[in-house]
Design an enzyme around this catalytic site. Sequence first.
Site, PDB file in Angstrom:
ATOM      1  N   ASP A  49     -57.301  56.586  31.816  1.00 52.43           N
ATOM      2  CA  ASP A  49     -55.930  56.196  31.506  1.00 52.43           C
ATOM      3  C   ASP A  49     -55.315  55.365  32.633  1.00 52.43           C
ATOM      4  OD1 ASP A  49     -56.139  57.704  29.208  1.00 52.43           O
ATOM      5  OD2 ASP A  49     -54.478  59.055  29.679  1.00 52.43           O
ATOM      6  N   HIS A 195     -58.517  59.072  35.420  1.00 53.05           N
ATOM      7  CA  HIS A 195     -57.633  57.924  35.649  1.00 53.05           C
ATOM      8  C   HIS A 195     -58.330  56.911  36.545  1.00 53.05           C
ATOM      9  CE1 HIS A 195     -54.953  61.217  34.487  1.00 53.05           C
ATOM     10  NE2 HIS A 195     -54.121  60.290  34.058  1.00 53.05           N
TER      11      HIS A 195
END
Length: 248
Positions: A49, A195
Amino acid sequence: MWRAGAVAVAGLAGWHVVPAATWLPGVRGALWPALDGRGDPGRVALTFDDGPDPGTTPLFLRALDRLSVRATFFVLGERLERAPALGRLIVAEGHELAVHGWSHDPPWVPRPVRDVREVARAAALVADVAGGRPLWYRPPYGVLTGGRWAAARAAGLRPVLWSAWGRDWTADASPASVRAEVARGVRGGATVLLHDSDALCAPGSWRAALGALPGLVADCRARGLAVGRLAEHGLDRPAGAARGCTGR
């Protein structure tokens, strides 16, 4: 008149908030396993993400290439707009682009019209950069409000959250802690959340996720689990979807 207004406000609040209960892993795991990212029991989907980030995403691409792993990158439209060449590189290397929204705004205030507009805008940009229609949507903070559900549906996207994460966004995360946290949640069919940017996390936290990659991939392979993109994970695709933004 007053009562009718109060009922309308309560109804809007319920429509906005009730779907957000899917953020709770126990709720979505029990009631919506596909939203939990549970797919082919012989596979694990690896997702990232908050990118693309010119400073850190290329490091993840190199690490994934060394591991012969392809992943799904949930990108923010406002970041992809600033780095379209990096988005094209992600796709050229065999990875998949998916939609994380236009910006990483908090979900607390209902804004259904803006949600529809911004998810559509992000999906259109992803399609333009990748040369193919995106398949998946993960909202910022993983909170699916009523407006975000409607926005994903309008854009033809399938919402997917996660079934394991590394807690790699914290200041005290380390490669060992991320690997251990993922290992606690990973089962056959899991979707893993990491991430590839610290733009919305603790400064430097990306190093923990990057350092954990070789170990967590090795852990999955030792259990006979293939690691790859959501596109191969066996989740139902949105109606009418093609193969998606993978460039292949």
